[in-house]
Write an enzyme that holds these catalytic residues in place. Structure first.
Site, short mmCIF file in Angstrom:
data_model
loop_
_atom_site.label_atom_id
_atom_site.label_comp_id
_atom_site.label_asym_id
_atom_site.label_seq_id
_atom_site.Cartn_x
_atom_site.Cartn_y
_atom_site.Cartn_z
N ASN A 7 11.40 6.22 -3.78
CA ASN A 7 10.88 6.47 -2.43
C ASN A 7 11.00 5.19 -1.61
OD1 ASN A 7 8.91 6.36 -0.29
ND2 ASN A 7 8.08 8.28 -1.05
N ASP A 9 10.12 4.79 1.66
CA ASP A 9 9.31 4.80 2.89
C ASP A 9 8.90 3.39 3.33
OD1 ASP A 9 9.29 7.54 2.81
OD2 ASP A 9 7.21 7.72 2.12
N HIS A 10 8.54 2.56 2.34
CA HIS A 10 7.96 1.27 2.73
C HIS A 10 9.00 0.21 3.12
CE1 HIS A 10 4.10 2.93 2.36
NE2 HIS A 10 4.34 3.33 1.13
N ARG A 18 8.06 -4.63 13.16
CA ARG A 18 8.66 -5.28 14.33
C ARG A 18 9.39 -4.28 15.23
NH1 ARG A 18 9.57 -11.20 13.86
NH2 ARG A 18 7.52 -11.83 13.12
N HIS A 43 9.54 10.32 3.18
CA HIS A 43 8.50 11.21 3.73
C HIS A 43 8.53 11.08 5.25
CE1 HIS A 43 3.92 12.41 3.50
NE2 HIS A 43 4.59 13.12 4.40
N ARG A 45 6.67 11.61 8.03
CA ARG A 45 5.28 11.93 8.39
C ARG A 45 5.20 12.42 9.82
NH1 ARG A 45 0.55 10.69 5.94
NH2 ARG A 45 0.77 10.00 3.80
N ARG A 49 5.01 7.13 10.99
CA ARG A 49 4.58 5.75 10.83
C ARG A 49 5.62 4.88 10.12
NH1 ARG A 49 -0.23 6.50 6.43
NH2 ARG A 49 -0.90 8.03 7.95
N HIS A 50 6.49 5.50 9.35
CA HIS A 50 7.55 4.67 8.72
C HIS A 50 8.93 5.30 8.94
CE1 HIS A 50 6.33 7.35 5.49
NE2 HIS A 50 5.33 6.59 5.06
N GLU A 70 10.12 14.43 1.49
CA GLU A 70 8.69 14.78 1.38
C GLU A 70 8.22 15.19 2.76
OE1 GLU A 70 6.02 11.83 -0.04
OE2 GLU A 70 7.32 11.40 -1.73
N THR A 100 -2.06 6.90 2.24
CA THR A 100 -0.99 7.51 1.48
C THR A 100 -1.44 8.93 1.10
OG1 THR A 100 0.39 7.27 -0.51
CG2 THR A 100 -1.87 6.49 -0.69
N THR A 101 -0.53 9.71 0.49
CA THR A 101 -0.88 11.09 0.16
C THR A 101 -1.98 11.11 -0.91
OG1 THR A 101 1.47 11.50 0.53
CG2 THR A 101 0.17 13.33 -0.33
N GLU A 151 5.61 18.84 -8.54
CA GLU A 151 5.44 17.41 -8.82
C GLU A 151 3.95 17.20 -9.03
OE1 GLU A 151 7.32 14.57 -6.16
OE2 GLU A 151 5.89 13.01 -6.77
N HIS A 191 3.26 9.16 -7.80
CA HIS A 191 2.19 8.55 -7.03
C HIS A 191 1.46 7.47 -7.83
CE1 HIS A 191 -0.81 7.84 -4.02
NE2 HIS A 191 -0.01 8.51 -3.21
N GLY A 192 1.54 6.27 -7.31
CA GLY A 192 0.81 5.14 -7.90
C GLY A 192 1.41 4.61 -9.19
N GLY A 213 7.67 4.69 -5.42
CA GLY A 213 8.05 3.99 -4.20
C GLY A 213 7.40 2.62 -4.06
N1 PXP Z 1 5.58 11.52 -4.79
C1 PXP Z 1 4.97 11.99 -3.68
C2 PXP Z 1 4.94 13.46 -3.47
C3 PXP Z 1 4.40 11.11 -2.74
O1 PXP Z 1 3.78 11.60 -1.64
C4 PXP Z 1 4.52 9.72 -2.95
C5 PXP Z 1 4.00 8.77 -1.93
O2 PXP Z 1 4.73 8.88 -0.76
C6 PXP Z 1 5.19 9.28 -4.11
C7 PXP Z 1 5.68 10.20 -5.02
C8 PXP Z 1 5.38 7.84 -4.39
O3 PXP Z 1 4.15 7.19 -4.57
P1 PXP Z 1 4.10 5.63 -4.66
O4 PXP Z 1 4.63 5.10 -3.37
O5 PXP Z 1 2.65 5.34 -4.88
O6 PXP Z 1 4.97 5.23 -5.82
#
Ligand code: PXP
Length: 237
Positions: A7, A9-10, A18, A43, A45, A49-50, A70, A100-101, A151, A191-192, A213
């Site tokens: 992922n 996103d970040h 910026r 994702h 959103r 935001r990103h 996502e 976050t989600t 998931e 996630h996490g 991510g």
């Molecule tokens: N899977 C889903 C469905 C998510 O919403 C996220 C966070 O955007 C992730 C995986 C990745 O989570 P993390 O960024 O904490 O690794």
């Protein structure tokens, strides 16, 4: 071996700090794929935001593995996905104020809305995954609604505050993975997950893909910093 979805996103979070053009998510996706990522996850959103719409379009043109979008079930976002045609859509709950989600979809409670989104995306040839808590009731509801992929949210395991708590949530995840497999669902997790908690989860039998991510982008900043400073020093010198 399970697959790894990265992922990014970040990467876009950093760019949006910026509101410029760096770092470019398309370039990040290319590096992830070259390093072995099996899919690229972003994702879109509702508050943008990103990741921006333009990122998605560019990624659709350039991602060579699989593009997993996502998204919430908001009709505006579903329509964007139907036009863009990512390889997969992962439906997630979305709250504006969350960082976050925070949890999985309540498929049970939002059955009709989720079914409508799932069927519409399916008609456009998009595979759909439902992001749910590792909970039998939600797995049953996902199966009933016609999902082929789920998931399972690993946040409770990843955010556990003690070893006992982590063990409890690991066992919860383990039984949810085997329950979902017994229902013939394709099972992903995410996630996490980070460099210290991923190994146990990756060893669970039956997981198709881990989506990760934040920890990868954090690690990239740290392992890349030395090189970046050396490059700048060389230019100054
Ligand atoms: N899977 C889903 C469905 C998510 O919403 C996220 C966070 O955007 C992730 C995986 C990745 O989570 P993390 O960024 O904490 O690794």
């Amino acid at each position: 071996m399970p697959k790894l979805g990265v992922n990014i996103d970040h990467v876009a979070t950093l760019r949006q700090a910026r509101k410029g053009i760096d770092p470019e998510p398309v370039f990040a996706a290319f590096i992830c794929e070259s390093a072995g990522a099996d899919s690229i996850v972003v994702h879109l959103r509702e508050d943008r935001r990103h990741i921006q719409d333009s990122d998605l379009h560019a990624l659709r043109q350039t991602v060579k593995t699989r593009l997993n979008m996502e998204m919430s079930i908001a009709s505006e976002i579903v329509d964007i996905a139907c036009k863009l045609k990512p390889d997969q859509s992962t439906l997630v709950p979305e709250k504006r104020q969350e960082l976050t989600t925070e949890g999985g979809l309540n498929v049970f409670k939002n059955f009709k809305k989720i079914k409508t989104a799932l069927e519409k995306l399916g008609r456009h040839g998009i595979k759909v995954s439902l992001f749910i808590d590792p909970d039998k009731k939600q797995i049953d509801a996902a199966k009933k609604i016609g999902a082929k992929i789920v998931e399972l949210h690993t946040g409770r395991y990843a955010d556990a505050k003690s070893q006992e708590e982590q063990e409890k949530y690991f066992q919860e995840l383990k039984s949810a993975v085997s329950y979902a497999k017994s229902k013939r669902l394709i099972v992903c997790v995410g996630h996490g997950l980070n460099y210290s908690n991923v190994a146990r989860v990756a060893k669970l039998k039956g997981i198709q893909e881990l989506n990760i991510g934040y920890s990868i982008v954090c690690r990239a900043v740290l392992v890349g910093l030395e090189h970046a400073v050396q490059e700048m020093k060389a230019l100054i010198g």
